[in-house]
Scaffold this motif. Structure first.
Motif, PDB file in Angstrom:
ATOM      1  N   TRP A  89       4.081 -33.382 -41.896  1.00  0.00           N
ATOM      2  CA  TRP A  89       3.859 -34.676 -42.537  1.00  0.00           C
ATOM      3  C   TRP A  89       4.491 -35.816 -41.752  1.00  0.00           C
ATOM      4  O   TRP A  89       3.992 -36.950 -41.762  1.00  0.00           O
ATOM      5  CB  TRP A  89       4.355 -34.655 -43.980  1.00  0.00           C
ATOM      6  CG  TRP A  89       5.816 -34.404 -44.189  1.00  0.00           C
ATOM      7  CD1 TRP A  89       6.411 -33.207 -44.434  1.00  0.00           C
ATOM      8  CD2 TRP A  89       6.864 -35.372 -44.196  1.00  0.00           C
ATOM      9  NE1 TRP A  89       7.776 -33.359 -44.593  1.00  0.00           N
ATOM     10  CE2 TRP A  89       8.079 -34.685 -44.456  1.00  0.00           C
ATOM     11  CE3 TRP A  89       6.913 -36.749 -44.011  1.00  0.00           C
ATOM     12  CZ2 TRP A  89       9.316 -35.328 -44.533  1.00  0.00           C
ATOM     13  CZ3 TRP A  89       8.142 -37.395 -44.086  1.00  0.00           C
ATOM     14  CH2 TRP A  89       9.325 -36.685 -44.350  1.00  0.00           C
ATOM     15  N   ALA A 121       0.478 -32.946 -49.255  1.00  0.00           N
ATOM     16  CA  ALA A 121       1.100 -31.660 -49.565  1.00  0.00           C
ATOM     17  C   ALA A 121       2.616 -31.797 -49.637  1.00  0.00           C
ATOM     18  O   ALA A 121       3.270 -31.186 -50.493  1.00  0.00           O
ATOM     19  CB  ALA A 121       0.713 -30.626 -48.511  1.00  0.00           C
ATOM     20  N   ARG A 165       4.020 -32.924 -52.911  1.00  0.00           N
ATOM     21  CA  ARG A 165       3.923 -31.979 -54.019  1.00  0.00           C
ATOM     22  C   ARG A 165       4.740 -30.718 -53.779  1.00  0.00           C
ATOM     23  O   ARG A 165       4.547 -29.726 -54.467  1.00  0.00           O
ATOM     24  CB  ARG A 165       2.447 -31.660 -54.292  1.00  0.00           C
ATOM     25  CG  ARG A 165       1.855 -32.777 -55.159  1.00  0.00           C
ATOM     26  CD  ARG A 165       0.485 -33.227 -54.734  1.00  0.00           C
ATOM     27  NE  ARG A 165       0.112 -34.379 -55.558  1.00  0.00           N
ATOM     28  CZ  ARG A 165       0.393 -35.641 -55.240  1.00  0.00           C
ATOM     29  NH1 ARG A 165       1.043 -35.925 -54.129  1.00  0.00           N
ATOM     30  NH2 ARG A 165       0.005 -36.634 -56.041  1.00  0.00           N
ATOM     31  N   ARG A 166       5.645 -30.780 -52.817  1.00  0.00           N
ATOM     32  CA  ARG A 166       6.642 -29.733 -52.674  1.00  0.00           C
ATOM     33  C   ARG A 166       7.608 -29.780 -53.843  1.00  0.00           C
ATOM     34  O   ARG A 166       7.798 -30.835 -54.473  1.00  0.00           O
ATOM     35  CB  ARG A 166       7.430 -29.930 -51.378  1.00  0.00           C
ATOM     36  CG  ARG A 166       6.695 -29.496 -50.134  1.00  0.00           C
ATOM     37  CD  ARG A 166       7.442 -29.851 -48.870  1.00  0.00           C
ATOM     38  NE  ARG A 166       8.901 -29.691 -48.969  1.00  0.00           N
ATOM     39  CZ  ARG A 166       9.727 -29.807 -47.940  1.00  0.00           C
ATOM     40  NH1 ARG A 166       9.227 -30.061 -46.740  1.00  0.00           N
ATOM     41  NH2 ARG A 166      11.019 -29.674 -48.097  1.00  0.00           N
TER      42      ARG A 166
END
Length: 522
Positions: free
Chosen positions: A277, A380, A383-384
């Protein structure tokens, strides 16, 4: 043709309400996905703390602190009474607001540039990391985003519709938006810049100006109360390089992603090297900003009067709030928090959509696909489980709930901060996850958050808690992992002097939990 009328509606490419509804639903689902698995963090614990109070306690809180979020807290109090206070329930209003914002972006883009650009703008705004982050945050940013978008739609309608309702809606949306988040006032400033570019008919301009001033005046009392409360806006002062990174990358293309520490360095590479990211964010910034510049730059080749409609509306909306916030941070020496500029994210989506729409053939689809692919790793990361500032509070709460017995004590050491600063401790964990701590006794709590008109409650020194400790066989000490060792040693000394001799240490990613038991208990 007017400077802010679409060129392609005449070709039967007008926006469709079915598209708008589907985009709104898609944005809501995308934002809500995974929200239940991400640990709550301190800002969201503040929302939960405020939302569980009686109306009288909430009024007392806002008179003391956080009036800037008062309208949002009141709405969340109503919502929590209906839906509960789980992580999903607390965040769902934000996901719904993101859906409303995506729908509004589609409607506005359709009015400005037709259905093709509207579809692209709706798709882009729902995948922008700043927006996907707002949709999973139990704070007012997503709601302010939706109000800012629909206020802009209402203003456009005011300038092109002789009926009375658009101007009334514009004034009401301005008032509601500023009351929810004062940064919506900067969007009103952007509307003034758009008026200078579009040059609507004088009488129509007057009506919209009166509506804007009326809306701002209606929200002014709340803004004045909030202005009198300290420690409300922004992070610590940051250096020019960090400020530039926040404006260019973090502000739109990262959101607040998992980091080991909070503050202005959010997004800096960890010692272990760059993650997916962190690589995707700057690349996404490069692509989307290039598309936005391309979309705005088409004015010279496609210009009908002075500016293309999307540029006349979106460029001020993007630039004015950003310059206003950066300028204030530089002049005042206060901090700059990228999340406050969430209200301007649709403007970036509009400009980038205009750039993609100008591409011919399959290049438009390739450009959109590149944006989506680059946004995916950031999405992603948001949303860890530890996505909220590295929070591991759900793990902490579960561990304590699993190992403790009813009647055990819990102690949240107060952080050492400046004199006069609000009391802070990991009591916020118990406010975020109250069910897991419901059967425990907070041994140093003097006044609950509601009774003390504060976010976290008021504590006494551990040395003064002998009465509570005398009836407790086990005490759980919950502190941040970076809590000063000397302070923690002093606390454990007090507990040992009170008869607690057996100690077990539990550690999570960011938290230390001490389990102290008496060797003998009557």
């Amino acid at each position: 043709m007017a400077a802010d009328q679409p060129a392609d509606e005449a070709a039967g490419d007008a926006p469709r309400w079915r598209d708008a509804v589907l985009i709104g639903l898609g944005a809501t689902l995308l934002a809500a996905l995974g929200s239940w698995q991400v640990a709550l963090w301190s800002d969201e614990a503040a929302t939960a703390s405020a939302a569980r109070r009686s109306w009288g306690e909430l009024v007392d809180l806002l008179a003391n602190v956080d009036a800037v979020h008062g309208v949002y807290y009141a709405l969340m109090r109503l919502w929590v009474g209906l839906a509960g206070d789980s992580a999903l329930a607390l965040r769902l209003p934000s996901a719904l607001a993101v859906g409303a914002a995506a729908t509004g972006t589609y409607v506005l883009a359709g009015r400005l540039a037709g259905r093709r650009t509207a579809l692209l703008a709706g798709a882009l705004v729902m995948v922008l990391p700043r927006v996907t982050w707002a949709g999973i945050e139990a704070r007012p940013f997503a709601l302010a985003l939706a109000l800012a978008v629909w206020a802009t739609v209402a203003l456009h309608a005011t300038w092109h519709d002789r009926r009375r309702w658009p101007v009334l809606a514009y004034g009401a949306l301005v008032a509601a938006g500023v009351a929810v988040n004062v940064y919506v006032g900067l969007v009103v400033g952007a509307h003034a810049a758009t008026a200078a570019l579009v040059r609507p008919e004088g009488r129509t301009l007057l009506r919209s100006g009166v509506a804007a001033m009326t809306g701002l005046a209606a929200a002014a009392p709340l803004v004045l109360i909030a202005a009198g409360q300290s420690d409300q806006l922004g992070d610590a002062t940051m250096d020019p390089v960090t400020l530039a990174r926040n404006v260019v990358v973090n502000q739109w293309f990262l959101g607040e992603t998992p980091t080991p520490v909070s503050g202005p360095a959010s997004g800096a590479p960890p010692s272990g090297g760059l993650t997916a990211w962190q690589l995707a964010g700057p690349l996404l910034a490069l692509v989307v900003l290039a598309l936005a510049v391309w979309g705005a730059g088409l004015v010279g080749r496609r210009g009908r009067l002075d500016l293309a409609p999307v540029t006349a509306w979106a460029a001020p909306w993007l630039v004015v709030p950003t310059l206003g916030t950066v300028g204030y941070a530089l002049v005042s020496g206060s901090g700059y928090a990228p999340r406050y500029l969430t209200v301007a994210a649709p403007a970036l989506a509009l400009l980038a959509a205009s750039g993609i729409a100008a591409l011919r053939g399959g290049r438009a689809w390739v450009a959109l696909a590149v944006v989506v692919v680059l946004a995916a790793p950031v999405y992603a990361s948001q949303r860890r489980a530890d996505a909220k500032n590295g929070s591991d509070w759900d793990v902490v709460a579960a561990l304590v709930a699993e190992r403790s017995d009813p009647g055990d004590g819990v102690y949240f050491p107060v952080r050492v901060e400046a004199v006069g600063a609000p009391e802070r401790s990991l009591r916020a964990v118990a406010l975020a996850y109250p069910a897991q701590f419901a059967d425990l006794t907070d041994v140093t709590l003097v006044a609950s958050p509601g009774a003390s008109a504060s976010l976290w409650g008021r504590s006494r020194p551990l040395a003064d808690a002998a009465g509570s400790l005398a009836h407790t066989e086990t005490v759980w000490v919950v502190v941040r992992a970076d809590h000063p060792a000397a302070a923690l040693d002093a606390d454990t000394t007090v507990l040992r002097e009170s008869g607690f001799t057996s100690t077990v240490v539990h550690t999570t990613a960011r938290t230390t939990i001490l389990e102290l038991r008496r060797s003998a208990f009557p």
